[in-house]
Design a protein around this motif. Structure first.
Motif, mmCIF file in Angstrom:
data_model
loop_
_atom_site.group_PDB
_atom_site.id
_atom_site.type_symbol
_atom_site.label_atom_id
_atom_site.label_comp_id
_atom_site.label_asym_id
_atom_site.label_seq_id
_atom_site.Cartn_x
_atom_site.Cartn_y
_atom_site.Cartn_z
ATOM 1 N N LYS A 100 9.137 10.408 -6.914
ATOM 2 C CA LYS A 100 7.889 11.005 -6.457
ATOM 3 C C LYS A 100 7.285 10.161 -5.336
ATOM 4 N N GLU A 101 6.631 10.845 -4.407
ATOM 5 C CA GLU A 101 6.140 10.149 -3.207
ATOM 6 C C GLU A 101 4.744 9.579 -3.412
ATOM 7 N N THR A 102 4.661 8.615 -4.276
ATOM 8 C CA THR A 102 3.463 7.803 -4.489
ATOM 9 C C THR A 102 3.624 6.541 -3.642
ATOM 10 N N THR A 103 2.625 5.659 -3.624
ATOM 11 C CA THR A 103 2.796 4.383 -2.926
ATOM 12 C C THR A 103 1.976 3.312 -3.621
ATOM 13 N N HIS A 104 2.317 2.038 -3.374
ATOM 14 C CA HIS A 104 1.614 0.942 -4.030
ATOM 15 C C HIS A 104 1.217 -0.118 -3.006
ATOM 16 N N ILE A 105 0.022 -0.677 -3.214
ATOM 17 C CA ILE A 105 -0.575 -1.693 -2.338
ATOM 18 C C ILE A 105 -0.901 -2.912 -3.191
ATOM 19 N N THR A 106 -0.537 -4.095 -2.716
ATOM 20 C CA THR A 106 -0.878 -5.339 -3.414
ATOM 21 C C THR A 106 -1.567 -6.274 -2.425
ATOM 22 N N THR A 107 -2.742 -6.808 -2.806
ATOM 23 C CA THR A 107 -3.496 -7.706 -1.923
ATOM 24 C C THR A 107 -4.069 -8.875 -2.710
ATOM 25 N N SER A 108 -4.318 -9.971 -1.988
ATOM 26 C CA SER A 108 -5.041 -11.113 -2.557
ATOM 27 C C SER A 108 -5.843 -11.767 -1.446
ATOM 28 N N ASP A 109 -6.816 -12.611 -1.829
ATOM 29 C CA ASP A 109 -7.617 -13.283 -0.805
ATOM 30 C C ASP A 109 -7.742 -14.772 -1.106
#
Length: 610
Positions: free
Chosen positions: A418-427
């Motif tokens: 399925k065409e979902t997407t994932h984003i991972t961030t940190s600061d």
């Protein structure tokens, strides 16, 4: 997708090609010498990983200007709404899991789509049987009330440091200036070309004057979405949920914009302005579990990933990888996943409608009883039945329900990629975000909202449809209900310190992709960039008892050894496109994105180290 460079030349014009436009590329002799963005980066000051270099760059732009991980995640998501429109955007929804470093706590924000108040289950049946899937998916009936925009707004209001207007600026620039069509974008358009031709605004945005997908190398612009983002920047979320955009959404759902001469049967939906005005993004407690000394935080219901992953790992924990061969350990992993999915399918659903036994499913005592069969050395030859977690539920015990036959499982069970997407961030302050967003199937329901440049979701196909229209089921559709999801954003800690943040697209294979990556990293000791790139296998209690797998896994020595134990495999091609951030004891982080699947991703850090 999405490892091409920005196309930022303001001199490229739309040339009167309609609401969306693209221009054919000029010859570029130097193109072969361009350096592709890296899928792994190590450094300090925070980082980001997404499927697209423009989205990752937007996140870094926000971080470098003093924004936090939440600001960066929303900036990246809004850019993906431009560059990865077949996977996510403001026509869909998502789950966000965040660690707030100053408070030392994890929060989750559910902005999953909801069924309209007028969506009675009988509308999804005809002559006693569920509507044909192909007819439902491309219809107004498949559209849930979008949650992404309110999710972004609430995340920034509660946990961010920048306004929605500020973090939308990179996405506005990309939508106005355009980006270079790559092979993945072209292929996704090609997969949808017949649907897009049947809807006037979809064809005007995504197809050229010849009715074909824009070629690789063309510059694609979306002035309609740029206008939408500008309206939201000026007026906030109410513009989307109560104003002109809301009216356009309702009109599109209830009066699908069919092109003249289109012969497709497209059923209108029942969404109303009140459905949009009443939508809520909900802060929920995370699902918390432990595994070999690590603490995992995931998404609770209506997400199923947090509980299913926790149960899988609870079942697996009694088996030390050092005492087994790789194949023997994978055998137990696959059998644990089979049992966990049997329970997932039987019990989990929207908590506003279903009293799911989450405490029982997460109980160590239940895992011991449920996992007794994992000592076996042969693959199961029958589908696993659900267990009985209710005796382990504590004071909230209940009777084990009977789960009826499902005439058609949820869409995410049927289509593995399925065409979902994932984003991972940190600061730099230690805040972390794992954010999965989606419009469900590739291209959603196929309809672009006229003049506003975004596709609507087909998320209501994630409901299960029982054989009988009035049969109970934890994931059966109902007015105002949120369909169960497999999205699995996860944060991993040890002794109170962050270790890993990760997530993936892939329908129901999201859970197994994240699970196998955790096993690869935590049990097999693979560096995170290797753990997420390794060949994948997925067992979800399939009716044919076989596991789905990538070709590289099927060709591996482990698959051959598993075959000797009775396991069979079905080649389903690539699964998922994971992104992650690994946190190291010296304060550095490694941001990692998928290196090849879906065209590869992009990872960056604020201050790279060598």
């Amino acid at each position: 997708m999405r490892r091409l460079l920005f196309s930022v030349s303001a001199s490229l014009l739309c040339l009167g090609l309609g609401p969306g436009c693209a221009t054919s590329p000029a010859p570029r002799p130097e193109a072969a010498a361009r350096t592709l963005p890296a899928s792994t980066a190590t450094g300090r000051g925070g980082g980001a990983a997404t499927v697209d270099v423009r989205a990752t760059s937007a996140a870094l732009e926000v971080l470098r200007s003093g924004g936090n991980a939440v600001d960066a995640a929303v900036a990246a998501a809004s850019v993906l709404g431009v560059t990865d429109p077949y996977s996510c955007g403001i026509g869909g929804g998502g789950f966000l899991v965040a660690y707030l470093a100053r408070e030392g706590r994890v929060v989750t924000l559910d902005h999953r789509e909801t069924a309209p108040a007028g969506l009675e289950r009988a509308l999804l049946y005809e002559n006693g049987a569920p509507l044909p899937f192909g007819e439902l998916v491309t219809s107004g009936l498949s559209v849930g009330v979008p949650g992404s925009l309110l999710g972004w707004s609430e995340a920034l209001r509660r946990y961010g440091s920048r306004s929605l207007a500020e973090v939308l600026q990179p996405a506005i620039r990309v939508a106005e200036q355009g980006f270079e069509v790559d092979a993945t974008f072209h292929e996704q358009t090609r997969h949808n070309v017949e649907r897009f031709r049947d809807f006037t605004p979809s064809a005007a945005l995504f197809l050229g004057p010849d009715g074909r997908p824009w070629p690789v190398g063309a510059t694609f612009k979306n002035p309609g979405l740029a206008r939408t983002y500008r309206l939201v920047a000026e007026g906030g979320a109410p513009v989307f949920y109560r104003g002109e955009i809301a009216r356009a959404i309702v009109s599109t759902v209830t009066r699908p914009p069919l092109a003249p001469g289109a012969s497709r049967t497209v059923r209108p939906g029942v969404m109303r302005m009140e459905d949009l005005a009443r939508y809520e993004a909900i802060v929920r407690p995370p699902v918390t579990s432990t595994y070999r000394g690590y603490t995992l935080y995931g998404m609770g219901s209506p997400g199923s990933g947090g509980v299913t992953l926790a149960l899988t790992l609870n079942l697996l924990e009694a088996h030390a990888p050092a005492s087994l061969s790789r194949a023997e350990f994978l055998h137990r992993y696959l059998e644990a996943s089979r049992l966990a999915f049997a329970d997932r399918n039987a019990f989990l659903g929207d908590p506003a409608f279903v009293s799911a036994p989450e405490a029982g499913l997460l109980s160590r005592e239940y895992a011991v009883r449920r996992g007794a069969t994992l000592e076996g050395t042969r693959a199961s030859t029958t589908a696993a039945l659900p267990g009985n977690p209710f005796p382990h539920q504590g004071p909230a015990r209940a009777v084990l329900p009977r789960v009826p036959e499902v005439a058609r499982p949820a869409a995410e069970e049927q289509v593995p990629n399925k065409e979902t997407t994932h984003i991972t961030t940190s600061d730099a302050a230690g805040n972390i975000v794992a954010y999965t967003c989606t419009i469900e199937g590739e291209g959603g329901n196929g309809m672009v909202v006229p003049g506003y440049g975004f596709l609507l979701n087909n998320e209501l196909t994630d409901f299960d449809l029982p054989a009988a229209v009035d049969a109970p089921h934890p994931n059966a559709p109902a007015p105002g209900k949120r369909p169960r999801s497999s999205m699995s954003p996860v944060l991993v800690f040890k002794d109170g310190a962050p270790v890993l943040a990760l997530g993936s697209p892939g329908g129901a294979t999201i859970i197994t992709t994240v699970g196998q990556t955790l096993v690869n990293h935590l049990d097999f000791g693979m560096p995170i960039e290797q753990a997420l790139a390794a060949p994948r296998v997925s067992q979800r209690n399939s009716p044919d008892h076989r596991s789905q797998a990538e070709p590289a896994f099927i060709a591996s020595p482990e698959a051959a050894a598993l075959g000797e134990l009775g396991h069979g495999f079905t080649d389903v091609g690539p699964m998922g496109a994971l992104t992650a951030i690994r946190f190291h004891p010296d304060g550095t982080v490694t941001a990692a994105a998928e290196p090849t699947r879906r065209g590869g991703g992009s990872a960056m850090v604020v201050e790279p180290v060598k």
